[in-house]
Design a protein around this motif. Structure first.
Motif, PDB file in Angstrom:
ATOM      1  N   PRO A   4      75.435  46.580 -19.124  1.00  0.00           N
ATOM      2  CA  PRO A   4      75.410  46.512 -17.659  1.00  0.00           C
ATOM      3  C   PRO A   4      74.230  47.291 -17.088  1.00  0.00           C
ATOM      4  O   PRO A   4      73.750  48.257 -17.686  1.00  0.00           O
ATOM      5  N   ARG A   5      73.770  46.881 -15.940  1.00  0.00           N
ATOM      6  CA  ARG A   5      72.630  47.531 -15.298  1.00  0.00           C
ATOM      7  C   ARG A   5      72.978  48.951 -14.830  1.00  0.00           C
ATOM      8  O   ARG A   5      72.148  49.853 -14.871  1.00  0.00           O
ATOM      9  N   VAL A   6      74.225  49.138 -14.382  1.00  0.00           N
ATOM     10  CA  VAL A   6      74.643  50.422 -13.815  1.00  0.00           C
ATOM     11  C   VAL A   6      75.911  50.905 -14.511  1.00  0.00           C
ATOM     12  O   VAL A   6      76.823  50.112 -14.778  1.00  0.00           O
ATOM     13  N   THR A   7      75.971  52.209 -14.796  1.00  0.00           N
ATOM     14  CA  THR A   7      77.206  52.846 -15.236  1.00  0.00           C
ATOM     15  C   THR A   7      77.583  53.928 -14.240  1.00  0.00           C
ATOM     16  O   THR A   7      76.781  54.817 -13.948  1.00  0.00           O
ATOM     17  N   TRP A   8      78.798  53.833 -13.700  1.00  0.00           N
ATOM     18  CA  TRP A   8      79.347  54.913 -12.889  1.00  0.00           C
ATOM     19  C   TRP A   8      79.801  56.028 -13.820  1.00  0.00           C
ATOM     20  O   TRP A   8      80.419  55.751 -14.852  1.00  0.00           O
ATOM     21  N   ASP A  33      77.079  43.938 -11.715  1.00  0.00           N
ATOM     22  CA  ASP A  33      76.574  44.251 -13.050  1.00  0.00           C
ATOM     23  C   ASP A  33      76.725  45.752 -13.324  1.00  0.00           C
ATOM     24  O   ASP A  33      75.755  46.494 -13.414  1.00  0.00           O
ATOM     25  N   HIS A  34      77.981  46.198 -13.453  1.00  0.00           N
ATOM     26  CA  HIS A  34      78.243  47.624 -13.618  1.00  0.00           C
ATOM     27  C   HIS A  34      79.503  47.840 -14.454  1.00  0.00           C
ATOM     28  O   HIS A  34      80.308  46.925 -14.669  1.00  0.00           O
ATOM     29  N   GLN A  35      79.654  49.069 -14.917  1.00  0.00           N
ATOM     30  CA  GLN A  35      80.844  49.517 -15.620  1.00  0.00           C
ATOM     31  C   GLN A  35      81.104  50.968 -15.200  1.00  0.00           C
ATOM     32  O   GLN A  35      80.261  51.587 -14.552  1.00  0.00           O
ATOM     33  N   SER A  84      73.474  52.489 -19.716  1.00  0.00           N
ATOM     34  CA  SER A  84      72.748  51.770 -18.670  1.00  0.00           C
ATOM     35  C   SER A  84      71.490  52.513 -18.243  1.00  0.00           C
ATOM     36  O   SER A  84      71.398  53.736 -18.365  1.00  0.00           O
ATOM     37  N   LEU A 101      76.226  49.765  -4.116  1.00  0.00           N
ATOM     38  CA  LEU A 101      75.365  49.550  -5.283  1.00  0.00           C
ATOM     39  C   LEU A 101      74.244  48.564  -4.984  1.00  0.00           C
ATOM     40  O   LEU A 101      73.090  48.795  -5.372  1.00  0.00           O
ATOM     41  N   LEU A 160      72.417  57.212  -6.909  1.00  0.00           N
ATOM     42  CA  LEU A 160      72.092  56.303  -8.009  1.00  0.00           C
ATOM     43  C   LEU A 160      70.831  56.861  -8.642  1.00  0.00           C
ATOM     44  O   LEU A 160      69.833  57.098  -7.951  1.00  0.00           O
TER      45      LEU A 160
END
Length: 321
Positions: A4-8, A33-35, A84, A101, A160
Motif C-alpha cells: 500500500p502507498r500509505v501505512t497508518w 491505498d492504505h493499511q 509503505s 489522506l 503524513l
C-alpha cells in the motif's frame, strides 16, 4: 499483493470507547491505498477484541501484541515495520475527515521538497462536541521552523510523512530515564527533521482532535514534566537544529538566563540561512522569528529588548502601510 502507498501507525493503550470511531474514519477515507499498523501496549479494556474485529477484515493491516512499549518506542517499531513509502499518524481517540489522506498525498506529490505535511484540526471533547481552539498551528515552513525553537508546532496525529526521510534522521526515539520518565517524542522528532528537511501544514482542518483531560500528554503538562521533556529535547538537538554548539548556552537561552542574547539569536538566524537560504536581514523582519527571539530574553537584557522592539515596530509599520 502490492505494498500500500500509505501505512497508518497507531500506538494504543486502552483505546475504548473511542477506538471504533477512529477506525471507521480510516475505513471511510476516499484515498483507499492504505493499511493500518497498530501497536498494543498492554490494553485491558477490550481494545484487542475491537482491533481483531477490524484488522484485517475491515481495514488491511496488522496488530502487534505481547510486547508493551513506551509511546516513543512503539512508534519507532511501527515506523520500522511499516513497508509503505508514506506514513500517516493517527491516535486511537481522534477522527480523520474522509478526504484527509487524499488531500495530504496530493500535497506531497506536488511538493517533493517536503518531508512532512500536517494539518489544522477541529477540537472536540469527550462527548464529540466541538470546543474552541487553544491555538492555531502555523502552516508555513518558516513559521513552523521559528516556532519550533520553543515548542512542537506541528500536530503530531495530523501528519503524513515520507518514511525514508524520517528513518534518515533516526526515526522516533524515547530517551526517558527513571528520573525523567516522560519523553517529548514529537518535539524531538520535529527538531531533527527540521534540521535537514522542510515541513508544512495545511490550514484546512483534516482531523477531529480530541482533548482528553486524562490523556498522557495532559497529565504530564499538569505535572510540568512535559516542559522538562521539551527542554531536554531542545538541549539534545540544539546544535543540529539551531547551530548552538554549547549546551550550556542553549540551556541558558531556553531558561532566559543569558546576559546578552542577541549574538546567539543572530547565530540562529545565520544557521537557518545556511540551510534554507533566507537572508538574516529578511528573517529578522518576520514576526514569527522576532516573537520567538523575544521569548528568550531575560528582563535585564535591555539592549536585546530595545533592538527587538525596534524590529517589531518596523514590522508593524510595514504591515500597516
Amino acid at each position: 499483493m502490492s505494498t500500500p502507498r500509505v501505512t497508518w501507525i497507531m500506538p494504543v493503550l486502552n483505546g475504548m470507547p473511542f477506538l471504533p470511531t477512529a477506525l471507521e474514519s480510516l475505513r471511510q477515507q476516499t484515498f483507499q491505498d492504505h493499511q493500518v499498523y497498530v501497536w498494543d501496549n498492554g490494553s485491558t479494556d477490550g481494545t484487542l477484541d475491537v482491533l481483531r474485529e477490524w484488522i484485517p477484515s475491515r481495514i488491511p493491516g496488522k496488530v502487534f501484541v505481547g510486547e508493551p512499549l513506551s509511546l516513543g518506542m512503539s512508534l519507532k517499531r511501527l515506523l520500522e515495520e511499516a513497508p509503505s513509502s508514506l506514513i500517516a499518524r493517527m491516535d486511537a481517540d481522534d477522527i480523520c475527515l474522509p478526504h484527509r489522506l487524499a488531500t495530504q498525498v496530493a500535497h506531497l506529490e506536488q511538493h517533493p521538497e517536503l518531508a512532512v505535511i500536517g494539518s489544522e484540526r477541529i477540537s472536540i471533547d469527550l462527548q464529540d462536541r466541538e470546543i474552541p481552539l487553544r491555538s492555531v498551528f502555523p502552516p508555513d515552513y518558516f513559521d513552523i521552523l521559528h516556532a519550533t525553537l520553543r515548542a512542537p508546532r506541528v500536530l503530531h496525529p495530523s501528519v503524513l510523512m515520507r518514511r525514508d526521510k524520517v528513518l534518515e534522521i533516526g526515526g522516533y526515539q524515547d530517551l526517558s530515564t527513571p528520573d525523567s520518565p516522560y519523553w517529548c517524542e514529537d518535539y524531538d522528532l520535529w527538531l531533527r527533521i527540521l534540521s535537514k528537511h522542510k515541513v508544512e501544514a495545511l490550514p484546512e482542518p483534516l482531523i477531529r482532535y480530541r482533548y482528553n483531560p486524562d490523556s498522557l500528554t495532559e497529565t504530564e503538562m499538569r505535572l510540568n514534566r512535559s516542559a522538562n521533556a521539551k527542554r531536554r529535547a531542545w538541549l539534545m538537538n540544539c546544535k543540529a537544529f539551531a547551530g548552538i554548539d554549547s549546551a550550556s548556552v542553549a540551556g541558558r537561552l531556553w531558561d532566559r538566563r543569558l546576559f546578552f542574547s542577541m549574538p546567539v539569536i543572530l547565530g540562529i538566524a545565520r544557521h537557518f540561512q545556511s540551510r534554507d537560504g533566507l537572508k538574516v536581514s529578511e528573517r529578522l523582519k518576520m514576526p514569527s522569528f522576532v516573537r520567538i527571539a523575544q521569548s528568550y530574553l531575560r528582563r535585564e537584557d535591555l539592549i536585546s529588548r530595545i533592538w527587538l522592539r525596534g524590529l517589531s515596530r518596523k514590522i508593524t509599520t510595514t504591515n500597516n502601510e
